[in-house]
Every structure is written in structure tokens, then in C-alpha cells.
Design an enzyme around this catalytic site. Structure first.
Site, PDB file in Angstrom:
ATOM      1  N   SER A  69      -6.521   0.410  11.185  1.00 20.10           N
ATOM      2  CA  SER A  69      -6.620  -0.122   9.822  1.00 20.10           C
ATOM      3  C   SER A  69      -5.558  -1.184   9.545  1.00 20.10           C
ATOM      4  O   SER A  69      -5.450  -1.667   8.423  1.00 20.10           O
ATOM      5  CB  SER A  69      -6.486   1.012   8.795  1.00 20.10           C
ATOM      6  N   ALA A  70      -4.782  -1.531  10.554  1.00 18.50           N
ATOM      7  CA  ALA A  70      -3.737  -2.547  10.383  1.00 18.50           C
ATOM      8  C   ALA A  70      -4.204  -3.850  11.007  1.00 18.50           C
ATOM      9  O   ALA A  70      -4.127  -4.043  12.225  1.00 18.50           O
ATOM     10  CB  ALA A  70      -2.436  -2.089  11.024  1.00 18.50           C
ATOM     11  N   GLY A  71      -4.720  -4.735  10.189  1.00 19.37           N
ATOM     12  CA  GLY A  71      -5.188  -6.030  10.662  1.00 19.37           C
ATOM     13  C   GLY A  71      -4.037  -6.999  10.850  1.00 19.37           C
ATOM     14  O   GLY A  71      -2.865  -6.643  10.684  1.00 19.37           O
ATOM     15  N   PRO A  72      -4.357  -8.255  11.189  1.00 18.12           N
ATOM     16  CA  PRO A  72      -3.307  -9.257  11.424  1.00 18.12           C
ATOM     17  C   PRO A  72      -2.367  -9.426  10.235  1.00 18.12           C
ATOM     18  O   PRO A  72      -1.162  -9.563  10.411  1.00 18.12           O
ATOM     19  CB  PRO A  72      -4.106 -10.542  11.679  1.00 18.12           C
ATOM     20  N   ASN A 116      -4.975   3.122   3.409  1.00 18.21           N
ATOM     21  CA  ASN A 116      -3.897   2.171   3.095  1.00 18.21           C
ATOM     22  C   ASN A 116      -4.450   0.904   2.458  1.00 18.21           C
ATOM     23  O   ASN A 116      -3.787   0.283   1.618  1.00 18.21           O
ATOM     24  CB  ASN A 116      -3.105   1.824   4.361  1.00 18.21           C
ATOM     25  N   ARG A 158       0.131  -6.541  10.034  1.00 18.36           N
ATOM     26  CA  ARG A 158       1.118  -6.611  11.117  1.00 18.36           C
ATOM     27  C   ARG A 158       2.111  -7.748  10.907  1.00 18.36           C
ATOM     28  O   ARG A 158       3.283  -7.644  11.275  1.00 18.36           O
ATOM     29  CB  ARG A 158       0.394  -6.759  12.462  1.00 18.36           C
ATOM     30  N   GLN A 159       1.660  -8.853  10.306  1.00 21.68           N
ATOM     31  CA  GLN A 159       2.569  -9.971  10.048  1.00 21.68           C
ATOM     32  C   GLN A 159       3.553  -9.667   8.921  1.00 21.68           C
ATOM     33  O   GLN A 159       4.583 -10.326   8.799  1.00 21.68           O
ATOM     34  CB  GLN A 159       1.754 -11.219   9.679  1.00 21.68           C
ATOM     35  N   ASN A 160       3.226  -8.668   8.093  1.00 24.08           N
ATOM     36  CA  ASN A 160       4.020  -8.405   6.892  1.00 24.08           C
ATOM     37  C   ASN A 160       4.858  -7.135   6.985  1.00 24.08           C
ATOM     38  O   ASN A 160       5.250  -6.570   5.964  1.00 24.08           O
ATOM     39  CB  ASN A 160       3.086  -8.300   5.676  1.00 24.08           C
ATOM     40  N   CYS A 199       0.841  -1.203   0.000  1.00 21.53           N
ATOM     41  CA  CYS A 199       0.000   0.000   0.000  1.00 21.53           C
ATOM     42  C   CYS A 199       0.880   1.259   0.000  1.00 21.53           C
ATOM     43  O   CYS A 199       0.603   2.226  -0.718  1.00 21.53           O
ATOM     44  CB  CYS A 199      -0.939   0.000   1.196  1.00 21.53           C
TER      45      CYS A 199
END
Length: 301
Positions: A157-160, A267, A163-165, A126
């Protein structure tokens, strides 16, 4: 009018936002299937309520279907590394919304025409979709030696998956700034801001250039913003380029469409908008090719 059938892998926030964009805007694509791995997930239930085929078999549900030609992968970088060769073997065109960086790096406003024939469209990240067009515009007239971008997004707006990436985000975005935008070297930083109310996605872009022509930089950036707005309506030049010696600073804000996710989720909006824009162009070409075959057959009769 006949359309090209498509599927979404990953019924999370990005997959669902993309689903609503296809429903609202698609002219050449027909979304057929949404697949995940949890049968009673909110995303699969939502897709089913809109009449789409759903499955908890993941990619297996798609490779059984010869009529599905375009697949949007909205999972994770790790998952796409497994999916990419499978989709290629089954002759599906993959639109990759993860930062796996398997296929050619694509920013629709910058280099889409060069990558129509690829079987795996890598949409970078993004932050890359937000900043690469601007660095490319500056590089076009000022020759960028070094680019650094700071993407600030609401932590809501930052899902799992996001956050993993994080590591993949910084590496892939920096690579995109070099490979697509043309910077000699680059760095990417992401900040998850927990402020309430949630902030819009903002991207601060710093460049060190060889030819700091302020007027040329301003004109090039303004033209590029207009091109991106054609497929991301909420894309705005928040801070016009400031030139200080050989340093250029500018800022982009991205407001989401608000069809599924809140407007502060720019994003997610920018990469789903890019995915639909790319897929529509590919589908348009596929339909034209099919029409040519039909016309050739008629002429031979």
C-alpha cells in the site's frame, strides 16, 4: 441541489481512492476535474471513464477555472509547496493530502471547528490521522508528557509518493502529535511490512502521562474512536489502553473501505476519508453563506 465544484490534482492511488469516495458519499461537493502530468496515466483514464474532465496540464488546468472552489492536492510534499501559493493566489481552498505541512494541522475529530476559515487545510499524514485523535483523547484526561507512535503498513500500500515522503511523514506526524494532540514532545516511526498476505494498517501508541487514571483514559479513548468512525468506518480500537505506572499503550487498526484500493490499504483510506469529511463541512458552510446572500437580496427587493 447546487453543489460546490472541486478538483483533484494527482491521479495516483490516493487521488483515485478519493475520487471513488466523492462519487459514493459526497452531498455538498461535485467533483469536476482530475488533473495530472501524464496524459495516458491509468488514473486520468479512469477519471475520464467516469465522465470527469481530465487534463495533463497539472495545476494550470485548475487555476483557469473560477468555478472550481475546492482543490484536493494528492501529489507530494515537494509539489504542494509549489502548489499552495498558486492556489491561494487564485482563491482556491486547498485540502492538502501530502505531508507538506503548509497550513494549520487538522485532524477532523479533534480541531476541525478551529480551522474552517483556513485557505489551506493540512491533513498531516495518514499516521497522524490515525493516532493524533487517540493521543488527544489521552492528553485530555491524563496530560501526555511524551507520545510515540509506530505506524505499520503493508508495503503493497506504499506507492512512490509514500516512499518519497518518509522523512516528511515522521517529522510532520510528530509535529501533529504536539500541535494538535497536545503532547509535550513526540516521535513518529513508520514501518513498511512486506508480509503476505498484506497486513492491515496498525498503529501502536505509547504515552507517558502525568495522571494515569485508567478508567478516565479508557472512557476518553472509547469516545474518540466513535467520533473517528463517523467518517472512517474501518477505524477500530485493536488493543484497549493498558496502563502500567505512568505509561499507556494502545493500538488502532484501520481497514480500508475497499471501493478502489484493497481493504489492507487503510493508511490511504483514512486520509482520503478525512479529506472528504473536511471538504464536505467547508462546502456546507459555503452553500449556507451563498443562501444567506440570496435571502438578503430578496429582502432588499
Amino acid at each position: 441541489m447546487e453543489k460546490i465544484k472541486a478538483a483533484i490534482i494527482g491521479p495516483g492511488n490516493i487521488g483515485m481512492d478519493l475520487m471513488y469516495k466523492i462519487l459514493k458519499r459526497a452531498r455538498n461537493i461535485e467533483l469536476d476535474t482530475v488533473t495530472g502530468i501524464i496524459a495516458d496515466s491509468e488514473g486520468l483514464m479512469l477519471a475520464k471513464s467516469h465522465g470527469f474532465n481530465t487534463s495533463a496540464e497539472g495545476i494550470e488546468a485548475i487555476i483557469k477555472r473560477d468555478d472550481i472552489k475546492i482543490v484536493f492536492d494528492c501529489t507530494s510534499a515537494k509539489a504542494h509547496l509549489k502548489h499552495a501559493p498558486i492556489l491561494k493566489a487564485h482563491k482556491k481552498i486547498a485540502i492538502d493530502l501530502t505531508p507538506a505541512a503548509v497550513g494549520p494541522y487538522v485532524s477532523p475529530a479533534v480541531n476541525m471547528l478551529e480551522n474552517f476559515d483556513s485557505d489551506n487545510i493540512n491533513l498531516i499524514t495518514c499516521g497522524g490521522q490515525a493516532t493524533i485523535p487517540i493521543v488527544a483523547a489521552i492528553n485530555k484526561v491524563a496530560d501526555v508528557e511524551y507520545a510515540e507512535i509506530v505506524a505499520t503498513i503493508s508495503s503493497r500500500s506504499a506507492g512512490p509518493g509514500t516512499r518519497q515522503n518518509i522523512d516528511e511523514f515522521t517529522q510532520t506526524t510528530a509535529n501533529g502529535l504536539v500541535k494538535v494532540a497536545g503532547a509535550d514532545t513526540a516521535k513518529a516511526i513508520i514501518i513498511l511490512n512486506p508480509a503476505e498476505p498484506p497486513i492491515m494498517m496498525r498503529n501502536t501508541i505509547y504515552c507517558r502521562v502525568k495522571n494515569p487514571d485508567h478508567m478516565a483514559i479508557m472512557a476518553s479513548v472509547t469516545e474518540m474512536v466513535s467520533r473517528v468512525k463517523e467518517y472512517v468506518p474501518g477505524y477500530t480500537l485493536k488493543l484497549a489502553p493498558i496502563v502500567d505506572g505512568n505509561k499507556v499503550t494502545t493500538m488502532i487498526e484501520v481497514e480500508g473501505e475497499g471501493s478502489y484500493l484493497p481493504k489492507y490499504s487503510g493508511n490511504l483510506d483514512i486520509i482520503t476519508a478525512a479529506a472528504l469529511g473536511v471538504a464536505e463541512k467547508i462546502a456546507e458552510n459555503m452553500l449556507k453563506d451563498a443562501e444567506k446572500v440570496v435571502e438578503k437580496g430578496r429582502a432588499a427587493q
